[in-house]
Design an enzyme around this catalytic site. Structure first.
Site, PDB file in Angstrom:
ATOM      1  N   SER A  64      15.133 -48.890  85.581  1.00  0.00           N
ATOM      2  CA  SER A  64      16.483 -49.462  85.689  1.00  0.00           C
ATOM      3  C   SER A  64      17.250 -49.486  84.376  1.00  0.00           C
ATOM      4  CB  SER A  64      16.423 -50.864  86.283  1.00  0.00           C
ATOM      5  OG  SER A  64      16.223 -50.802  87.678  1.00  0.00           O
ATOM      6  N   LYS A  67      20.600 -47.878  84.598  1.00  0.00           N
ATOM      7  CA  LYS A  67      21.847 -48.549  84.969  1.00  0.00           C
ATOM      8  C   LYS A  67      22.744 -48.827  83.764  1.00  0.00           C
ATOM      9  CE  LYS A  67      20.017 -50.676  89.183  1.00  0.00           C
ATOM     10  NZ  LYS A  67      18.573 -50.419  89.109  1.00  0.00           N
ATOM     11  N   SER A 124      20.182 -56.050  89.000  1.00  0.00           N
ATOM     12  CA  SER A 124      19.686 -54.667  88.922  1.00  0.00           C
ATOM     13  C   SER A 124      19.697 -54.037  90.310  1.00  0.00           C
ATOM     14  CB  SER A 124      18.281 -54.617  88.319  1.00  0.00           C
ATOM     15  OG  SER A 124      17.987 -53.326  87.836  1.00  0.00           O
TER      16      SER A 124
END
Length: 431
Positions: A64, A67, A124
């Site tokens: 993640s 992101k 997330s």
């Protein structure tokens, strides 16, 4: 060269900090060798100087941390006027079908840009990452191509994106160095948006969501950025923290658990701040290898220190057990221990375990409490002590005190096994 009294920390305190930094090197080296997914880098944000790196250019899965690039392109769209913070982004069936973590948006709904930012930073949310991708590029695949192109423009030459969320894809790879580069671009290119990375919770449609980034609460000075995890990557985190006006950016990849990853990140940040500070005091410490990167350590202080000065190289794997014992103060001829014997000590009795030295009391208190919590099954009614050290530059020592010798040594071994640096001291002899 003679010390400059206007900038130099008193010798005993410099030596103390130095000792604490060296103490965990052997354990750290053995942990790295046992974890093929591990990588890290620590950078002084102002100068760009790399304070430490370990496998920083090796290919790793971003999870993640991906992101952060999705957010970068979303910030760019807002800055350019293409979107506003109130713009509504439509949710497709593809986006809604993404696996958790997610916000559970449904096809046909919309989500405001600011809500999307918070969902990506705090939750997330993989479904919201796909929403952003489709809104900005028409499809997630096309958006991933833009992400990769932006990475190249930033100098992230080892990064390839295949989706907007960081969900598993064998071709989606990066490095710790590239993630640090992205982190610094986020801060420098979009300072007005950087504050979102310090958010630990947000409300959406009547429900409050809490974040995964425990460092924001547990590490004094941490103010962003992002965590990440997939099975192939292990536990990743990119963190920025400020102490005494100095900002450091660090990336850790491949942690075995979120807890051990966070503890290791805290340790890297502590070492980074101290090394960056010591590098400005070169007439006291000529060369400082506080991370174990292979450079020699040379004390260049007063004659008393020179008489026991040592060159400490990064320990080899066969020497790990012996070096670990030295780190815990078990070697009778350890020159570091000899140096520590000349240091001031507080009014306490018995033995103690010291787990850090900090420039502020809060940081010392947090670390001492963390150590006590980690040992709660072994020690009951543990006494925590935060002791101010004498000197022109205030430092606070975090300790567990009034222990029996065996308790102290066993406790330090247990803390070390959890990735927390420590040293065993006897009241009246050291520290």
């Amino acid at each position: 060269m003679a010390p400059n009294p206007s900038i130099a920390t008193p010798r005993s305190h410099v030596v103390f900090i130095f000792c604490m930094l060296v103490s965990g090197l052997s354990l750290f080296a053995s942990q790295v060798q046992a974890n093929p997914r591990y990588a890290s880098i620590v950078i002084d944000a102002q100068s760009g100087e790399v304070l430490s790196s370990e496998h920083a250019d090796a290919a790793r899965y971003p999870a993640s941390l991906t992101k952060m690039m999705t957010l970068y392109l979303l910030f760019e769209a807002v800055e350019s006027g293409r979107l506003t913070m109130e713009s509504q982004l439509p949710v497709s069936a593809h986006a809604a079908a993404q696996p958790p973590s997610k916000l559970w948006v449904r096809p046909g709904q919309t989500i405001a840009v600011e809500e999307a930012i918070l969902a990506l930073v705090v939750r997330s949310a993989n479904d919201v990452a796909a929403v952003v991708a489709e809104s900005l590029a028409g499809s997630e695949r096309a958006f991933a191509e833009r992400m990769t192109a932006k990475a190249r423009a930033m100098g992230m030459t080892s990064t390839t994106f295949r989706n907007a969320s960081g969900l598993p894809d064998d071709a989606q790879v990066t490095t710790a160095r590239d993630m640090a580069t992205l982190s610094m671009h986020l801060m420098r290119d979009f300072p007005r948006f950087y504050g979102y990375f310090s958010r630990t919770h947000f409300a959406y449609r009547g429900k409050t969501y809490k974040g995964h980034n425990r460092l924001l609460d547990d590490y004094t000075g941490a103010d962003g950025l992002k965590t990440g995890y997939i099975r192939a990557s292990g536990f990743n985190v990119a963190t920025s923290a400020v102490r005494d006006g100095r900002r450091i950016v660090s990336v850790v990849m491949g942690g075995f658990t979120a807890k051990s990853r966070d503890a290791h990140m805290a340790d890297l940040l502590d070492r980074g701040f101290v090394r960056a500070s010591l590098l400005t005091r070169g007439d006291w410490i000529a060369k400082t290898d506080v991370f174990g990167t292979g450079e020699a350590i040379a004390l260049a202080a007063a004659p008393k220190a020179r008489s026991v000065a040592a060159t400490v190289a990064r320990p080899s794997a066969p020497a790990a057990a012996e070096a670990a014992a030295v780190a815990q103060g078990d070697a009778q001829d350890d020159p570091i221990r000899t140096l520590m014997a000349s240091m001031d000590h507080p009014d306490t009795t018995g033995w103690m375990v010291q787990v850090g030295a900090f420039s502020n009391r809060d940081g010392a208190q947090v670390r001492a409490n963390q150590a006590a919590t980690a040992l709660r099954s072994e020690l009951t009614n543990t006494r925590v002590s935060v002791v101010p050290a004498d000197g022109a530059r205030q430092m606070y020592r975090a300790r567990l005190i009034d222990l029996e010798e065996e308790q102290a040594r066993r406790s330090c071994q247990q803390l070390a096994s959890q990735g927390m640096d420590c040293v065993v001291l006897r009241a009246g002899v050291g520290g």
